[in-house]
Design a protein around this motif. Structure first.
Motif, PDB file in Angstrom:
ATOM      1  N   ILE A   4       3.557 -13.186  34.994  1.00 34.00           N
ATOM      2  CA  ILE A   4       2.821 -11.954  34.701  1.00 34.00           C
ATOM      3  C   ILE A   4       3.563 -11.049  33.717  1.00 34.00           C
ATOM      4  O   ILE A   4       3.154  -9.922  33.490  1.00 34.00           O
ATOM      5  N   PHE A   5       4.646 -11.547  33.109  1.00 33.59           N
ATOM      6  CA  PHE A   5       5.418 -10.689  32.191  1.00 33.59           C
ATOM      7  C   PHE A   5       4.582 -10.275  30.977  1.00 33.59           C
ATOM      8  O   PHE A   5       4.562  -9.113  30.595  1.00 33.59           O
ATOM      9  N   ARG A   6       3.929 -11.253  30.356  1.00 33.80           N
ATOM     10  CA  ARG A   6       3.074 -10.933  29.210  1.00 33.80           C
ATOM     11  C   ARG A   6       1.682 -11.478  29.492  1.00 33.80           C
ATOM     12  O   ARG A   6       1.457 -12.681  29.442  1.00 33.80           O
ATOM     13  N   SER A   7       0.759 -10.588  29.840  1.00 31.15           N
ATOM     14  CA  SER A   7      -0.598 -11.048  30.119  1.00 31.15           C
ATOM     15  C   SER A   7      -1.580 -10.299  29.234  1.00 31.15           C
ATOM     16  O   SER A   7      -1.194  -9.446  28.448  1.00 31.15           O
TER      17      SER A   7
ATOM     18  N   ALA B   3       5.812   2.494  31.089  1.00 29.19           N
ATOM     19  CA  ALA B   3       6.297   1.373  31.908  1.00 29.19           C
ATOM     20  C   ALA B   3       5.160   0.417  32.213  1.00 29.19           C
ATOM     21  O   ALA B   3       4.002   0.828  32.298  1.00 29.19           O
TER      22      ALA B   3
ATOM     23  N   ARG C   4      -4.641  -6.456  26.050  1.00 34.89           N
ATOM     24  CA  ARG C   4      -4.188  -6.879  24.722  1.00 34.89           C
ATOM     25  C   ARG C   4      -4.469  -8.374  24.600  1.00 34.89           C
ATOM     26  O   ARG C   4      -4.077  -9.141  25.489  1.00 34.89           O
TER      27      ARG C   4
HETATM   28  P1  ATP Z   1       6.385  -6.224  23.972  1.00 35.94           P
HETATM   29  O1  ATP Z   1       7.335  -5.984  22.815  1.00 35.94           O
HETATM   30  O2  ATP Z   1       7.012  -6.917  25.146  1.00 35.94           O
HETATM   31  O3  ATP Z   1       5.062  -6.800  23.549  1.00 35.94           O
HETATM   32  P2  ATP Z   1       5.652  -3.530  23.583  1.00 35.94           P
HETATM   33  O4  ATP Z   1       6.911  -2.935  23.043  1.00 35.94           O
HETATM   34  O5  ATP Z   1       4.527  -3.866  22.679  1.00 35.94           O
HETATM   35  O6  ATP Z   1       6.017  -4.788  24.521  1.00 35.94           O
HETATM   36  P3  ATP Z   1       4.571  -1.146  24.608  1.00 35.94           P
HETATM   37  O7  ATP Z   1       3.431  -1.107  23.691  1.00 35.94           O
HETATM   38  O8  ATP Z   1       5.722  -0.202  24.368  1.00 35.94           O
HETATM   39  O9  ATP Z   1       5.121  -2.613  24.738  1.00 35.94           O
HETATM   40  O10 ATP Z   1       4.026  -0.981  26.090  1.00 35.94           O
HETATM   41  C1  ATP Z   1       4.747  -0.333  27.119  1.00 35.94           C
HETATM   42  C2  ATP Z   1       4.965  -1.217  28.307  1.00 35.94           C
HETATM   43  O11 ATP Z   1       3.740  -1.852  28.692  1.00 35.94           O
HETATM   44  C3  ATP Z   1       5.931  -2.374  28.055  1.00 35.94           C
HETATM   45  O12 ATP Z   1       7.263  -1.968  28.207  1.00 35.94           O
HETATM   46  C4  ATP Z   1       5.512  -3.349  29.132  1.00 35.94           C
HETATM   47  O13 ATP Z   1       6.123  -3.021  30.380  1.00 35.94           O
HETATM   48  C5  ATP Z   1       4.018  -3.134  29.255  1.00 35.94           C
HETATM   49  N1  ATP Z   1       3.319  -4.186  28.495  1.00 35.94           N
HETATM   50  C6  ATP Z   1       3.036  -4.204  27.172  1.00 35.94           C
HETATM   51  N2  ATP Z   1       2.382  -5.335  26.833  1.00 35.94           N
HETATM   52  C7  ATP Z   1       2.240  -6.053  27.981  1.00 35.94           C
HETATM   53  C8  ATP Z   1       1.638  -7.307  28.306  1.00 35.94           C
HETATM   54  N3  ATP Z   1       1.031  -8.042  27.380  1.00 35.94           N
HETATM   55  N4  ATP Z   1       1.686  -7.735  29.582  1.00 35.94           N
HETATM   56  C9  ATP Z   1       2.273  -6.998  30.546  1.00 35.94           C
HETATM   57  N5  ATP Z   1       2.855  -5.802  30.304  1.00 35.94           N
HETATM   58  C10 ATP Z   1       2.840  -5.327  29.046  1.00 35.94           C
END
Ligand code: ATP
Length: 436
Positions: free
Chosen positions: A188-191, A308, A179
């Motif tokens: 690495i939380f949001r990559s 997840a 993304r």
């Molecule tokens: P967020 O609101 O944090 O952007 P999201 O609700 O868009 O997440 P989902 O599309 O439901 O996330 O994706 C499912 C899972 O994928 C999330 O719970 C997260 O663990 C993981 N994930 C999503 N986007 C990212 C990201 N940019 N980096 C790391 N992990 C991600």
């Protein structure tokens, strides 16, 4: 977070991607310890979600799918964040994350001291585009997948006709997603490149059946994090309010964790109804319905999704394990990984280099069963500290007495308590302590 990030680099868990070229924001590389830990997290997910169940099967699908996939799923039209540009510093920011100025009630440019004028918000699609084919003229535009689940839907028919599964059943996948996040952050939380562990569970589209399975997976997934070894008091379930739900979703709940930077989402569990399969039926004009031979009914199944993030789980495991304490008057950093997750299960340390040959033989014998590491560099205290920092739950020291009694001293990472154990009994001893 700073101490955690620094330990991850110092001990070979996680490095900034392309570091020697100044790094590239939102991309990370996993070092020798990180890759082991990551494998163990994925193994635990696969074991619980696929291997130990008879109603879930796995797939591994391509990262690039036919572009129609993303038209059908809605990603081309609506997978975007509202963005604004600053006319002065030229920065681009998410419109929904800006502070509002109390003077004029307008959003403020977040660049320090800039205060520049911001453009109106525009939708910015988060999918990475690429080109398939030998030349731009003869090829076509495609996307790196922003989630792994769409190919599960498009392969639904092939899986059900080849796997002897009957509804209710699930299809699971672990794989990379991409993304083009505008503000990658929190390590690495949001990559921008990350891995997901997703499972789509297909059920009969009746409200009570969907609700029953939704509640089942909500409970199972929450329990999975506890079984993984995460502190239960830091885990939370947050039900989405009605206005947060996608128009097709009937219910959604997030599993959240108390990170050092705040409580944030690890996983979403959703009752998506029949939306996904119906969209692919509409766009592909293929029959993705299910014929129930027991009842002679034909229907489009509904889906309960568990989605997840592997990297977020890894970060959770790291943050949860990080600890500092005092041992013999000295501060130490210790990663208290559950033994089944630890990158190295047993460090094998000869007390003196003269004992190296015998200690190495023990290591070779155990290697077939568990991940071990032979280490003869530096004082024994220094070697213990290093293993504490990479989270090795046990270290076996081979000393001069070992030559006669054929025993080693096994030290526990958490308590530093020591046991004298026969060399032939090491494997059973570790099995008892849950390293397998
Ligand atoms: P967020 O609101 O944090 O952007 P999201 O609700 O868009 O997440 P989902 O599309 O439901 O996330 O994706 C499912 C899972 O994928 C999330 O719970 C997260 O663990 C993981 N994930 C999503 N986007 C990212 C990201 N940019 N980096 C790391 N992990 C991600």
């Amino acid at each position: 977070m700073e101490s955690i990030v620094s330990l991850c680099k110092r001990r070979g868990f996680i490095f900034q991607g392309s570091e020697i070229y100044g790094g590239i924001n939102g991309f990370w590389d996993f070092g020798p310890m990180g890759v082991e830990l990551r494998q163990n997290v994925k193994k635990f997910w696969w074991q619980h979600m696929v291997a130990m169940r008879d109603d879930v099967v796995g797939v591994d699908t391509a990262i690039i799918a036919h572009p129609e996939t993303w038209r059908a799923s809605g990603h081309i039209d609506s997978f975007s964040d509202p963005m604004v540009d600053c006319r002065i510093c030229k920065g681009r920011f998410r419109a929904d994350q800006l502070d509002i100025s109390p003077d004029n009630n307008k959003p403020v440019c977040p660049t320090p001291h800039c205060k520049g004028d911001l453009t109106e918000a525009r939708a910015f699609n988060l999918m990475f585009r690429t080109f398939v084919g030998a030349s731009e003229e003869s090829g076509f535009e495609a996307y790196l997948r922003p989630e792994t689940c769409q190919s599960i839907f498009t392969q639904f028919k092939n899986v059900i006709t080849t796997s002897r599964q009957k509804i209710p059943f699930g299809i699971a996948q672990i794989g990379k997603s991409f993304r083009n996040e505008i503000t990658p952050r929190n390590f690495i939380f949001r990559s921008r490149e990350f891995e997901q562990m997703e499972m789509e569970f297909f059920v009969k589209p009746e409200a009570d059946i969907q609700e029953e399975w939704y509640n089942y997976w909500k409970e199972r997934r929450y329990q999975w994090y506890k079984d993984l070894g995460i502190k239960p008091e830091k885990l939370h379930l947050r039900d989405h309010a009605k206005d947060e739900l996608a128009h097709y979703a009937k219910a959604c709940v997030d599993v959240e964790y108390d990170f050092p930077f705040g409580r944030s989402e690890l996983e979403g569990i959703a009752n998506r109804g029949s939306f996904d399969l119906e969209q692919h039926i509409k766009f592909s004009k293929k029959d993705l319905t299910y014929f129930d031979q027991g009842t002679n009914e034909k229907y489009t199944p509904a889906v309960i999704e568990t989605s997840a993030g592997c990297d977020r789980t890894l970060l959770t495991v790291i943050c949860d394990a990080y600890d500092e304490d005092i041992i013999a008057g000295e501060k130490r950093v210790v990663m208290r990984f559950a033994p089944h997750l630890a990158p190295i299960k047993l460090g094998i340390l000869p007390l003196s280099k003269k004992l190296g040959e015998q200690a190495q033989q023990i290591e070779k014998d155990l290697r077939r069963f568990i991940r071990t590491e032979y280490d003869d560099a530096g004082s024994i205290g220094k070697r213990y500290r290093r293993h504490d920092e990479i989270g090795t739950p046990f270290c076996a020291t081979y000393d001069f007495d070992s030559e006669t009694d054929q025993k080693v001293t096994i030290r526990h990472r958490d308590s530093t308590q020591q046991d004298r154990v026969a060399i032939t009994a090491i494997r059973v001893y570790l099995e008892d302590k849950g390293v397998f």
